[in-house]
Design a protein around this motif. Structure first.
Motif, PDB file in Angstrom:
ATOM      1  N   VAL A 182       1.322   6.910  -3.926  1.00  0.00           N
ATOM      2  CA  VAL A 182       0.746   7.490  -2.583  1.00  0.00           C
ATOM      3  C   VAL A 182       1.151   8.617  -3.182  1.00  0.00           C
ATOM      4  CG1 VAL A 182      -0.082   7.058  -0.585  1.00  0.00           C
ATOM      5  CG2 VAL A 182       1.151   5.210  -1.757  1.00  0.00           C
ATOM      6  N   ARG A 183      -0.637   9.364  -3.304  1.00  0.00           N
ATOM      7  CA  ARG A 183      -0.845  10.647  -3.493  1.00  0.00           C
ATOM      8  C   ARG A 183      -1.878  11.601  -1.872  1.00  0.00           C
ATOM      9  NH1 ARG A 183       1.793  11.741  -7.867  1.00  0.00           N
ATOM     10  NH2 ARG A 183       1.639  14.385  -7.076  1.00  0.00           N
ATOM     11  N   GLY A 184      -1.199  13.105  -2.169  1.00  0.00           N
ATOM     12  CA  GLY A 184      -2.742  13.615  -1.274  1.00  0.00           C
ATOM     13  C   GLY A 184      -2.492  12.573   0.494  1.00  0.00           C
ATOM     14  N   ALA A 185      -4.059  12.661   0.801  1.00  0.00           N
ATOM     15  CA  ALA A 185      -4.144  11.709   2.168  1.00  0.00           C
ATOM     16  C   ALA A 185      -3.996  10.533   2.444  1.00  0.00           C
ATOM     17  CB  ALA A 185      -4.927  12.763   2.978  1.00  0.00           C
ATOM     18  N   TYR A 186      -3.793   9.912   1.155  1.00  0.00           N
ATOM     19  CA  TYR A 186      -3.883   8.530   1.263  1.00  0.00           C
ATOM     20  C   TYR A 186      -2.827   7.870   2.361  1.00  0.00           C
ATOM     21  CZ  TYR A 186      -8.013   7.931  -1.680  1.00  0.00           C
ATOM     22  OH  TYR A 186      -9.570   8.098  -2.005  1.00  0.00           O
ATOM     23  N   ASN A 187      -2.971   6.827   2.555  1.00  0.00           N
ATOM     24  CA  ASN A 187      -1.778   5.761   3.407  1.00  0.00           C
ATOM     25  C   ASN A 187      -1.208   4.415   2.467  1.00  0.00           C
ATOM     26  OD1 ASN A 187      -2.659   6.499   6.730  1.00  0.00           O
ATOM     27  ND2 ASN A 187      -2.310   7.876   5.259  1.00  0.00           N
ATOM     28  N   ALA A 188      -0.358   4.330   2.715  1.00  0.00           N
ATOM     29  CA  ALA A 188       0.040   2.976   2.016  1.00  0.00           C
ATOM     30  C   ALA A 188       1.154   1.453   3.156  1.00  0.00           C
ATOM     31  CB  ALA A 188       0.093   3.506   0.612  1.00  0.00           C
ATOM     32  N   VAL A 189       0.954   0.608   3.332  1.00  0.00           N
ATOM     33  CA  VAL A 189       2.590   0.252   3.539  1.00  0.00           C
ATOM     34  C   VAL A 189       2.585  -1.403   3.098  1.00  0.00           C
ATOM     35  CG1 VAL A 189       2.642  -1.529   5.973  1.00  0.00           C
ATOM     36  CG2 VAL A 189       0.846   0.766   6.218  1.00  0.00           C
ATOM     37  N   PHE A 190       3.742  -0.751   3.332  1.00  0.00           N
ATOM     38  CA  PHE A 190       4.208  -2.163   2.011  1.00  0.00           C
ATOM     39  C   PHE A 190       5.413  -3.083   3.166  1.00  0.00           C
ATOM     40  CE2 PHE A 190       7.704  -3.340  -0.951  1.00  0.00           C
ATOM     41  CZ  PHE A 190       6.980  -3.548  -2.136  1.00  0.00           C
ATOM     42  N   VAL A 191       4.847  -4.653   3.166  1.00  0.00           N
ATOM     43  CA  VAL A 191       5.240  -5.809   3.900  1.00  0.00           C
ATOM     44  C   VAL A 191       5.905  -6.477   3.263  1.00  0.00           C
ATOM     45  CG1 VAL A 191       4.510  -7.310   5.833  1.00  0.00           C
ATOM     46  CG2 VAL A 191       2.994  -5.336   5.237  1.00  0.00           C
ATOM     47  N   GLU A 192       6.970  -6.815   3.565  1.00  0.00           N
ATOM     48  CA  GLU A 192       8.021  -7.653   3.226  1.00  0.00           C
ATOM     49  C   GLU A 192       8.325  -8.790   4.156  1.00  0.00           C
ATOM     50  OE1 GLU A 192      11.637  -5.578   1.559  1.00  0.00           O
ATOM     51  OE2 GLU A 192      10.283  -4.958   1.017  1.00  0.00           O
ATOM     52  N   SER A 193       7.357 -10.249   3.215  1.00  0.00           N
ATOM     53  CA  SER A 193       7.882 -11.200   4.747  1.00  0.00           C
ATOM     54  C   SER A 193       8.222 -12.636   3.232  1.00  0.00           C
ATOM     55  CB  SER A 193       6.113 -11.951   4.504  1.00  0.00           C
ATOM     56  OG  SER A 193       5.686 -12.303   3.744  1.00  0.00           O
ATOM     57  N   ASP A 194       9.553 -13.530   4.721  1.00  0.00           N
ATOM     58  CA  ASP A 194       9.455 -14.974   3.502  1.00  0.00           C
ATOM     59  C   ASP A 194       8.527 -15.564   2.453  1.00  0.00           C
ATOM     60  OD1 ASP A 194      11.769 -14.529   4.808  1.00  0.00           O
ATOM     61  OD2 ASP A 194      11.538 -16.089   5.720  1.00  0.00           O
TER      62      ASP A 194
END
Length: 429
Positions: free
Chosen positions: A280-292
């Motif tokens: 994830v570069r620059g001013a970007y956002n990212a969210v990683f979600v882990e679920s069952d």
């Protein structure tokens, strides 16, 4: 289609508010078709009424926000002024006077979300806030609705674009922190006072909101462990590269392995280059979600800016208006689990510790003994010496944060340890 328009009051007309007003005007026909009724901007509360606002009828502009939200004909109040007060009072007043609310106010929701949800439930109104976390990225609604039947175990993310831009520049160019910050400021990514971003306050508020939704537990801003990124150095990046990692400021919300508690924290961390968040570069956002059941999910996109944030606001506005037309409300607060929020000392992860030590026999043995005495197992050690001084880099196996803190305090007391140059957690493995 219903012909009487749904009336919207807009609180704030800055970067985000002006984009909300523009989209409401230019996409009016599409919004009406999607909602089933036209939406009309009925008033705009601002602090400086004399300022020219393109596309907004000056007759709609007022400095009396309280009178605006008390109007009996207002169906939805959109709050994009930020901060705690007067936003809290205005939102509460709007709900009391029969309006649903769409907000982008992460700080207020992280501090007083439970009270605002209670007010919305009491008056049978909606409280939506997709724009409060990660800008245009659909994140809150998937957590609150799409994954409502699943068990979320971990949310790991880059939720502040300013800090990601700075760290990305340090990584890709070898620049120091101040140099990267100056560039971020010149390009408009960083505020004149960047404290909220670089010290992790912004990310911590978002972490509190995400943890509360993901774990069906009330998590306040004060529950989130927070560390800024101002001490990250070019040397830390060189060490990270030797490990096949980069460094990101991460918001991490986790359910304990036994499911009996949760933790929420924000701090810089090394993350393997093979992890999706590493790219994830620059001013970007990212969210990683882990679920069952769903497994691993990734949400990525622009996390700030007028148009992206306004996109999230308008998405909520459409949902709230549809609810109004059908006589229903959307999902409210889900805090049934009421899990305790554990302190940072209960977190278990790996660590990268850089020490300045005397370059003489026996130093490594002394350091290793301290780690062993505190129950922290060493994975790798790298030592470089020159002119009576040496640097010692220790990477640990997984250990309790409290154990690592005790180890570092004991190391600082050794005569052969001249300083603890850096402590960095290693995440995402």
């Amino acid at each position: 289609m219903r012909t009487r328009p749904l009336k919207v009051a807009l609180l704030g007309c800055g970067v985000v508010g002006s984009e909300v007003a523009r989209i409401m005007t230019t996409h009016a026909d599409d919004l009406a078709a999607r909602i089933g009724a036209p939406v009309e901007l009925a008033g705009v509360a601002v602090r400086r009424p004399a300022k020219v606002r393109a596309g907004i009828d000056p007759a709609l502009v007022t400095t009396d926000a309280t009178a605006l939200v008390k109007r009996g004909d207002i169906d939805v109040v959109v709050e994009v002024i930020g901060g705690i007060e007067p936003a809290r009072t205005l939102i509460t007043t709007a709900l009391e006077h029969g309006a649903s609310v769409v907000s982008a106010n992460k700080a207020l929701l992280a501090q007083d979300g439970a009270a605002l949800h209670a007010a919305a439930e009491e008056h049978g109104k909606d409280l939506y806030y997709e724009a409060a976390v990660a800008g245009a990225i659909p994140l809150i609604r998937p957590l609150r609705e799409s994954l409502a039947g699943d068990k979320v175990n971990r949310v790991l993310g880059i939720v502040n674009g300013t800090t990601n831009f700075i760290l990305d520049k340090m990584d890709s160019t070898g620049a120091g922190y101040q140099e990267a910050l100056d560039e971020a400021t010149a390009l408009g990514y960083a505020e004149a006072d960047p404290t909220a971003d670089v010290e992790g306050f912004d990310a911590a508020a978002k972490a509190a909101i995400l943890a509360g939704i993901a774990f069906h537990t009330r998590v306040r801003l004060d529950d989130v462990h927070r560390e800024g990124m101002t001490e990250v150095t070019a040397a830390d990046f060189r060490s990270a590269k030797r490990m096949g990692c980069t460094i990101k400021l991460l918001a991490i919300c986790e359910r304990a392995e036994d499911g009996a508690s949760v933790t929420a924290r924000v701090h810089p961390a090394m993350i393997p280059l093979g992890h999706p968040l590493a790219s994830v570069r620059g001013a970007y956002n990212a969210v990683f979600v882990e679920s069952d059941a769903a497994g691993q999910l990734m949400f990525y996109g622009p996390g700030a800016g007028g148009a992206p944030t306004a996109s999230a606001v308008l998405g909520d506005l459409v949902a709230v208006c549809r609810n109004l037309l059908s006589g229903t409300t959307g999902p409210g607060e889900s805090a049934y689990a009421a899990l305790p929020v554990s302190p940072m000392g209960d977190v278990v992860t790996r660590y990268h510790i850089s020490l300045d030590v005397a370059d003489k026999p026996g130093v490594l043995a002394q350091v290793a003994t301290v780690f062993a005495e505190h129950g922290v197992s060493i994975d790798t050690v790298r030592q470089q010496g020159k002119d009576g001084e040496a640097s010692l880099v220790v990477v640990t196996h997984r250990a309790f944060d409290a154990s690592l803190s005790g180890t570092v305090e004991a190391l600082r007391k050794l005569d052969t340890v001249r300083g603890v140059a850096s402590i960095m957690r290693v995440e995402g493995e």
